[in-house]
Motif scaffolding. Structure first.
Motif, PDB file in Angstrom:
ATOM      1  N   SER A 158      49.200  90.601  66.358  1.00  0.00           N
ATOM      2  CA  SER A 158      49.145  89.150  66.602  1.00  0.00           C
ATOM      3  C   SER A 158      49.198  88.375  65.287  1.00  0.00           C
ATOM      4  CB  SER A 158      47.920  88.771  67.419  1.00  0.00           C
ATOM      5  OG  SER A 158      46.745  89.179  66.774  1.00  0.00           O
ATOM      6  N   ASP A 159      48.579  88.906  64.229  1.00  0.00           N
ATOM      7  CA  ASP A 159      48.644  88.237  62.926  1.00  0.00           C
ATOM      8  C   ASP A 159      50.057  88.264  62.351  1.00  0.00           C
ATOM      9  OD1 ASP A 159      45.955  87.565  62.957  1.00  0.00           O
ATOM     10  OD2 ASP A 159      45.341  89.314  61.779  1.00  0.00           O
ATOM     11  N   GLU A 160      50.750  89.392  62.518  1.00  0.00           N
ATOM     12  CA  GLU A 160      52.127  89.503  62.029  1.00  0.00           C
ATOM     13  C   GLU A 160      53.062  88.595  62.825  1.00  0.00           C
ATOM     14  OE1 GLU A 160      51.635  94.123  60.496  1.00  0.00           O
ATOM     15  OE2 GLU A 160      52.451  93.716  62.489  1.00  0.00           O
ATOM     16  N   LEU A 161      52.850  88.531  64.134  1.00  0.00           N
ATOM     17  CA  LEU A 161      53.642  87.617  64.963  1.00  0.00           C
ATOM     18  C   LEU A 161      53.409  86.173  64.538  1.00  0.00           C
ATOM     19  CD1 LEU A 161      53.307  89.085  68.552  1.00  0.00           C
ATOM     20  CD2 LEU A 161      55.409  88.776  67.250  1.00  0.00           C
ATOM     21  N   ARG A 162      52.169  85.854  64.210  1.00  0.00           N
ATOM     22  CA  ARG A 162      51.840  84.493  63.772  1.00  0.00           C
ATOM     23  C   ARG A 162      52.579  84.159  62.473  1.00  0.00           C
ATOM     24  NH1 ARG A 162      46.740  85.004  63.673  1.00  0.00           N
ATOM     25  NH2 ARG A 162      46.541  84.710  65.903  1.00  0.00           N
ATOM     26  N   VAL A 163      52.743  85.122  61.581  1.00  0.00           N
ATOM     27  CA  VAL A 163      53.480  84.889  60.334  1.00  0.00           C
ATOM     28  C   VAL A 163      54.925  84.499  60.659  1.00  0.00           C
ATOM     29  CG1 VAL A 163      54.459  86.039  58.290  1.00  0.00           C
ATOM     30  CG2 VAL A 163      52.037  86.338  58.860  1.00  0.00           C
ATOM     31  N   VAL A 164      55.579  85.273  61.523  1.00  0.00           N
ATOM     32  CA  VAL A 164      56.970  84.986  61.892  1.00  0.00           C
ATOM     33  C   VAL A 164      57.038  83.639  62.622  1.00  0.00           C
ATOM     34  CG1 VAL A 164      58.950  85.772  63.257  1.00  0.00           C
ATOM     35  CG2 VAL A 164      57.580  87.436  61.980  1.00  0.00           C
ATOM     36  N   HIS A 165      56.141  83.424  63.556  1.00  0.00           N
ATOM     37  CA  HIS A 165      56.077  82.169  64.314  1.00  0.00           C
ATOM     38  C   HIS A 165      55.952  80.978  63.368  1.00  0.00           C
ATOM     39  CE1 HIS A 165      53.877  78.915  66.321  1.00  0.00           C
ATOM     40  NE2 HIS A 165      54.444  79.318  67.451  1.00  0.00           N
ATOM     41  N   ASP A 166      54.986  81.040  62.461  1.00  0.00           N
ATOM     42  CA  ASP A 166      54.736  79.906  61.579  1.00  0.00           C
ATOM     43  C   ASP A 166      55.867  79.686  60.588  1.00  0.00           C
ATOM     44  OD1 ASP A 166      52.432  79.442  62.974  1.00  0.00           O
ATOM     45  OD2 ASP A 166      51.071  80.071  61.359  1.00  0.00           O
ATOM     46  N   TRP A 167      56.487  80.754  60.115  1.00  0.00           N
ATOM     47  CA  TRP A 167      57.632  80.613  59.212  1.00  0.00           C
ATOM     48  C   TRP A 167      58.745  79.824  59.917  1.00  0.00           C
ATOM     49  CZ3 TRP A 167      62.421  83.404  59.843  1.00  0.00           C
ATOM     50  CH2 TRP A 167      63.350  83.122  58.838  1.00  0.00           C
ATOM     51  N   ILE A 168      59.016  80.166  61.162  1.00  0.00           N
ATOM     52  CA  ILE A 168      60.050  79.452  61.916  1.00  0.00           C
ATOM     53  C   ILE A 168      59.597  78.019  62.195  1.00  0.00           C
ATOM     54  CG2 ILE A 168      61.357  79.383  64.077  1.00  0.00           C
ATOM     55  CD1 ILE A 168      61.155  82.491  64.097  1.00  0.00           C
ATOM     56  N   ALA A 169      58.332  77.844  62.617  1.00  0.00           N
ATOM     57  CA  ALA A 169      57.807  76.505  62.918  1.00  0.00           C
ATOM     58  C   ALA A 169      57.881  75.585  61.700  1.00  0.00           C
ATOM     59  CB  ALA A 169      56.359  76.613  63.418  1.00  0.00           C
ATOM     60  N   GLU A 170      57.722  76.157  60.513  1.00  0.00           N
ATOM     61  CA  GLU A 170      57.767  75.386  59.272  1.00  0.00           C
ATOM     62  C   GLU A 170      59.189  75.063  58.831  1.00  0.00           C
ATOM     63  OE1 GLU A 170      55.587  77.830  56.522  1.00  0.00           O
ATOM     64  OE2 GLU A 170      53.723  77.578  57.648  1.00  0.00           O
ATOM     65  N   GLY A 171      60.170  75.542  59.546  1.00  0.00           N
ATOM     66  CA  GLY A 171      61.556  75.238  59.200  1.00  0.00           C
ATOM     67  C   GLY A 171      62.367  76.413  58.724  1.00  0.00           C
ATOM     68  N   ALA A 172      61.764  77.595  58.661  1.00  0.00           N
ATOM     69  CA  ALA A 172      62.469  78.837  58.302  1.00  0.00           C
ATOM     70  C   ALA A 172      63.197  78.745  56.974  1.00  0.00           C
ATOM     71  CB  ALA A 172      63.419  79.251  59.430  1.00  0.00           C
ATOM     72  N   ASP A 173      62.472  78.318  55.957  1.00  0.00           N
ATOM     73  CA  ASP A 173      63.070  78.215  54.617  1.00  0.00           C
ATOM     74  C   ASP A 173      63.368  79.582  54.024  1.00  0.00           C
ATOM     75  OD1 ASP A 173      62.961  75.447  54.613  1.00  0.00           O
ATOM     76  OD2 ASP A 173      60.966  75.400  53.708  1.00  0.00           O
ATOM     77  N   ALA A 174      64.298  79.595  53.086  1.00  0.00           N
ATOM     78  CA  ALA A 174      64.726  80.838  52.434  1.00  0.00           C
ATOM     79  C   ALA A 174      63.712  81.349  51.421  1.00  0.00           C
ATOM     80  CB  ALA A 174      66.071  80.614  51.730  1.00  0.00           C
ATOM     81  N   GLU A 175      62.823  80.512  50.988  1.00  0.00           N
ATOM     82  CA  GLU A 175      61.861  80.922  49.931  1.00  0.00           C
ATOM     83  C   GLU A 175      60.862  81.891  50.408  1.00  0.00           C
ATOM     84  OE1 GLU A 175      62.545  80.194  46.770  1.00  0.00           O
ATOM     85  OE2 GLU A 175      64.272  79.259  47.669  1.00  0.00           O
TER      86      GLU A 175
END
Length: 153
Positions: free
Chosen positions: A136-153
């Motif tokens: 669930s923590d790893e899924l949250r990382v992917v979820h939040d990265w996308i929610a934040e705009g999925a930047d390349a950095e």
């Protein structure tokens, strides 16, 4: 006989006030919660290179997705043309996912996130060789990265 069945059916609908819901089976609530596209931790900016890519690059026995890495296994790449080895390759998507693989700002319609969850809306949960799957923590990382705009950095 048909007219009698039709009359009985119509009488049943009328008796129920025109609504058949009272005789519907009780199927219970949703198995998986609703997806909320909001960033769960707005104070933390998720880094693709530091946090997301290492999750994808893990070996399958560690819950990773190396089937989508031509240089390591390549089976997933050969089947879907989805390459998860870099930001640019991921954002190109695959044969089926196309640009919907990551919809910047909305993990709830991003195929990458959906396929990693316990009940993807289509096909098998990834990684295909799991378990292990993303926690669930790893899924949250992917979820939040996308929610934040999925930047390349």
């Amino acid at each position: 006989m048909r007219s009698r069945l039709a009359a009985l059916s119509l009488a049943g609908v009328v008796a129920l006030g025109g609504c058949l819901d009272p005789i519907a089976p009780d199927v219970g609530g949703p198995i998986v919660g609703r997806c909320d596209p909001a960033d769960s931790d707005p104070d933390h900016d998720v880094s693709f290179h530091v946090e997301v890519l290492p999750l994808l690059a893990r070996a399958p026995r560690e819950g990773g997705c190396t089937c989508h890495d031509q240089s390591r296994n390549g089976i997933g790449y050969q089947l879907s043309a989805l390459d998860l080895t870099s930001y640019d390759a991921l954002m190109r998507g695959g044969r089926s996912s196309g640009r919907d693989i990551v919809v910047e700002g909305d993990p709830c319609i991003s195929i990458l996130y959906l396929k990693l969850t316990a009940a993807p809306p289509f096909g098998a949960r990834m990684p295909l060789g799991g378990p292990p799957y993303f926690t669930s923590d790893e899924l949250r990382v992917v979820h939040d990265w996308i929610a934040e705009g999925a930047d390349a950095e």
